[in-house]
Design a protein around this motif. Structure first.
Motif, PDB file in Angstrom:
ATOM      1  N   ILE A  59     128.747  -1.391  26.744  1.00  0.00           N
ATOM      2  CA  ILE A  59     129.979  -0.629  26.993  1.00  0.00           C
ATOM      3  C   ILE A  59     130.072   0.544  26.000  1.00  0.00           C
ATOM      4  N   LEU A  60     129.608   0.326  24.777  1.00  0.00           N
ATOM      5  CA  LEU A  60     129.638   1.423  23.798  1.00  0.00           C
ATOM      6  C   LEU A  60     128.602   2.481  24.140  1.00  0.00           C
ATOM      7  N   ASP A  61     127.472   2.043  24.668  1.00  0.00           N
ATOM      8  CA  ASP A  61     126.456   3.002  25.075  1.00  0.00           C
ATOM      9  C   ASP A  61     127.032   3.983  26.114  1.00  0.00           C
ATOM     10  N   GLN A  62     127.938   3.487  26.903  1.00  0.00           N
ATOM     11  CA  GLN A  62     128.549   4.333  27.942  1.00  0.00           C
ATOM     12  C   GLN A  62     129.714   5.185  27.414  1.00  0.00           C
ATOM     13  N   TYR A  63     130.450   4.663  26.430  1.00  0.00           N
ATOM     14  CA  TYR A  63     131.707   5.351  26.073  1.00  0.00           C
ATOM     15  C   TYR A  63     131.829   5.846  24.628  1.00  0.00           C
ATOM     16  N   ALA A  64     130.967   5.394  23.728  1.00  0.00           N
ATOM     17  CA  ALA A  64     131.116   5.851  22.334  1.00  0.00           C
ATOM     18  C   ALA A  64     130.603   7.285  22.198  1.00  0.00           C
ATOM     19  N   SER A  65     131.051   7.959  21.158  1.00  0.00           N
ATOM     20  CA  SER A  65     130.673   9.367  20.997  1.00  0.00           C
ATOM     21  C   SER A  65     129.196   9.488  20.622  1.00  0.00           C
ATOM     22  N   LYS A  66     128.689  10.661  20.849  1.00  0.00           N
ATOM     23  CA  LYS A  66     127.280  10.959  20.560  1.00  0.00           C
ATOM     24  C   LYS A  66     126.949  10.692  19.087  1.00  0.00           C
ATOM     25  N   GLU A  67     127.850  11.085  18.191  1.00  0.00           N
ATOM     26  CA  GLU A  67     127.608  10.898  16.749  1.00  0.00           C
ATOM     27  C   GLU A  67     127.372   9.424  16.443  1.00  0.00           C
ATOM     28  N   TYR A  68     128.167   8.591  17.085  1.00  0.00           N
ATOM     29  CA  TYR A  68     128.031   7.153  16.873  1.00  0.00           C
ATOM     30  C   TYR A  68     126.680   6.651  17.395  1.00  0.00           C
ATOM     31  N   LEU A  69     126.382   7.014  18.617  1.00  0.00           N
ATOM     32  CA  LEU A  69     125.164   6.487  19.254  1.00  0.00           C
ATOM     33  C   LEU A  69     123.902   6.916  18.504  1.00  0.00           C
ATOM     34  N   LEU A  70     123.875   8.174  18.080  1.00  0.00           N
ATOM     35  CA  LEU A  70     122.682   8.643  17.359  1.00  0.00           C
ATOM     36  C   LEU A  70     122.559   7.947  16.008  1.00  0.00           C
ATOM     37  N   GLY A  71     123.687   7.753  15.330  1.00  0.00           N
ATOM     38  CA  GLY A  71     123.665   7.064  14.035  1.00  0.00           C
ATOM     39  C   GLY A  71     123.192   5.633  14.191  1.00  0.00           C
ATOM     40  N   LEU A  72     123.730   4.964  15.186  1.00  0.00           N
ATOM     41  CA  LEU A  72     123.384   3.555  15.414  1.00  0.00           C
ATOM     42  C   LEU A  72     121.891   3.389  15.681  1.00  0.00           C
ATOM     43  N   ARG A  73     121.357   4.329  16.452  1.00  0.00           N
ATOM     44  CA  ARG A  73     119.940   4.212  16.820  1.00  0.00           C
ATOM     45  C   ARG A  73     119.000   4.491  15.655  1.00  0.00           C
ATOM     46  N   SER A  74     119.533   5.100  14.608  1.00  0.00           N
ATOM     47  CA  SER A  74     118.633   5.418  13.499  1.00  0.00           C
ATOM     48  C   SER A  74     118.810   4.465  12.311  1.00  0.00           C
ATOM     49  N   LEU A  75     119.567   3.388  12.503  1.00  0.00           N
ATOM     50  CA  LEU A  75     119.803   2.450  11.394  1.00  0.00           C
ATOM     51  C   LEU A  75     119.367   1.030  11.770  1.00  0.00           C
ATOM     52  N   PRO A  76     118.957   0.255  10.767  1.00  0.00           N
ATOM     53  CA  PRO A  76     118.600  -1.143  11.062  1.00  0.00           C
ATOM     54  C   PRO A  76     119.848  -2.018  11.165  1.00  0.00           C
ATOM     55  N   ILE A  77     120.567  -1.835  12.266  1.00  0.00           N
ATOM     56  CA  ILE A  77     121.734  -2.676  12.541  1.00  0.00           C
ATOM     57  C   ILE A  77     121.352  -3.544  13.737  1.00  0.00           C
ATOM     58  N   PRO A  78     120.851  -4.754  13.477  1.00  0.00           N
ATOM     59  CA  PRO A  78     120.305  -5.569  14.568  1.00  0.00           C
ATOM     60  C   PRO A  78     121.384  -6.116  15.499  1.00  0.00           C
ATOM     61  N   ASN A  79     120.967  -6.429  16.725  1.00  0.00           N
ATOM     62  CA  ASN A  79     121.963  -6.962  17.661  1.00  0.00           C
ATOM     63  C   ASN A  79     122.015  -8.493  17.628  1.00  0.00           C
ATOM     64  N   ASN A  80     121.160  -9.106  16.783  1.00  0.00           N
ATOM     65  CA  ASN A  80     121.120 -10.569  16.814  1.00  0.00           C
ATOM     66  C   ASN A  80     121.230 -11.238  15.443  1.00  0.00           C
ATOM     67  N   MET A  81     121.510 -10.471  14.405  1.00  0.00           N
ATOM     68  CA  MET A  81     121.712 -11.090  13.086  1.00  0.00           C
ATOM     69  C   MET A  81     122.466 -10.148  12.158  1.00  0.00           C
ATOM     70  N   PHE A  82     123.006 -10.726  11.084  1.00  0.00           N
ATOM     71  CA  PHE A  82     123.726  -9.917  10.104  1.00  0.00           C
ATOM     72  C   PHE A  82     122.864  -8.739   9.644  1.00  0.00           C
ATOM     73  N   PRO A  83     123.464  -7.581   9.500  1.00  0.00           N
ATOM     74  CA  PRO A  83     122.725  -6.467   8.908  1.00  0.00           C
ATOM     75  C   PRO A  83     122.583  -6.673   7.400  1.00  0.00           C
ATOM     76  N   ASN A  84     121.498  -6.166   6.862  1.00  0.00           N
ATOM     77  CA  ASN A  84     121.238  -6.285   5.441  1.00  0.00           C
ATOM     78  C   ASN A  84     121.625  -4.961   4.763  1.00  0.00           C
ATOM     79  N   PHE A  85     122.637  -5.015   3.903  1.00  0.00           N
ATOM     80  CA  PHE A  85     123.154  -3.776   3.283  1.00  0.00           C
ATOM     81  C   PHE A  85     122.044  -2.996   2.569  1.00  0.00           C
TER      82      PHE A  85
END
Ligand SMILES: [Fe+2]
Length: 310
Positions: A59-85
């Protein structure tokens, strides 16, 4: 945010009393830094993260802003486990100079702006609906729902806010807010405690209606970044919306006129600064900006609004 009343309080509209009662708020004198012990993350916590994340992913892929989507794609924020700071922070630092500061929870405004002014973004390691969360608030009645918690948690902080900090203009905007907040608190103009408090509240309101719950006009130019075309009038850039499935759904439903729960209002920086908000419910209004550049520019030109002299 404190709810202290003073003679300037009547200038605010939509005042909601006691909206965050029960939440532990840290100040400078307390031990507010709390490192993430990544090895201690449990399977249950990873599962809660996965469910929250995967529920929102498409749903975010469809509606979140471009800035968000590009940032998300360039960071190790996994979809199946806690992110490591420790894996995320150096990448943001390389991109925009910001780093993550692991904190124990909600920070008071003095501390929050002081940290922001150093290009540090506070992030928490606790997640809603987990035993660690229940332990922290044992015996205290606060909302702890899958869709929402007023206590900042890792999901809101990392999934909602952090992708934006990969964008240089956005990062500069956040930095300028930190500088302004810190400057209000320092009070070199000698306005006094009541006006300092009032002006900080103006800035927090502005922050709320923009980077926490703001929407952007959809001009149809960002569909190349999406798997499915955005079919509503808006793009979402508020981190508070982005990290809540219920809030995202509400924006979509209201935009498609399938619900009348919330209104979409035109950007008006003065009105936003003077409009308080409710931490504990789906928002009853969203302010819509024309573009991110418009927002940055408006903030730059209207800083005097946050030095109200009474
Ligand atoms: Fe936030």
């Amino acid at each position: 945010m404190s709810n202290n009343k003073n003679k300037y309080s009547s200038l605010f509209t939509n005042v909601i009393p006691n909206s965050i009662s029960g939440i532990k708020i840290y100040n400078q004198k307390e031990k507010y830094i709390k490192n993430q012990n990544y090895d201690d993350v449990t399977n249950l916590e990873n599962r809660i993260w996965s469910e929250l994340y995967q529920n929102l992913e498409f749903i975010l892929d469809q509606y979140a802003s471009k800035e968000y989507l590009l940032g998300l794609r360039s960071l190790p924020i996994p979809n199946n486990m806690f992110p490591n700071f420790k894996l995320i922070s150096p990448l943001i630092k390389n991109a925009t100079g910001w780093t993550l500061v692991p904190v124990a929870g909600f920070l008071d405004e003095d501390l929050f702006f002081e940290i922001n002014k150093l290009k540090k973004f506070p992030v928490t390691d606790i997640i809603r609906k987990s035993p660690r969360f229940d332990e922290k608030y044992f015996g205290v009645d606060i909302k702890n729902k899958r869709g929402y918690t007023p206590e900042p948690d890792i999901f809101h902080d990392i999934q909602g806010h952090i992708p934006f900090l990969m964008n240089n203009k956005y990062a500069e905007f956040m930095y300028q807010i930190g500088i302004l907040g810190y400057d209000i608190i320092k009070d070199e103009r000698g306005l006094g405690a009541d006006l300092v408090h009032h002006n900080l509240q103006r800035l927090q309101n502005f922050a709320w209606w923009t980077y926490e719950y703001g929407l952007l006009k959809n001009k149809g130019k960002t569909d190349i970044y999406r798997r499915v075309k955005n079919d509503i009038e808006f793009e979402i850039y508020g981190a508070g919306i982005i990290s809540s499935f219920d809030e995202v759904k509400n924006v979509i439903d209201c935009s498609k006129k399938e619900s009348r729960r919330s209104r979409f209002l035109s950007y008006d920086i003065e009105e936003m600064a003077l409009t308080c908000f409710d931490y504990s419910e789906i928002q009853d209004r969203y302010y819509v900006i024309d573009s991110m550049d418009f927002l940055y520019d408006s903030f730059k030109k209207n800083k005097e609004l946050f030095y109200f002299e009474g």
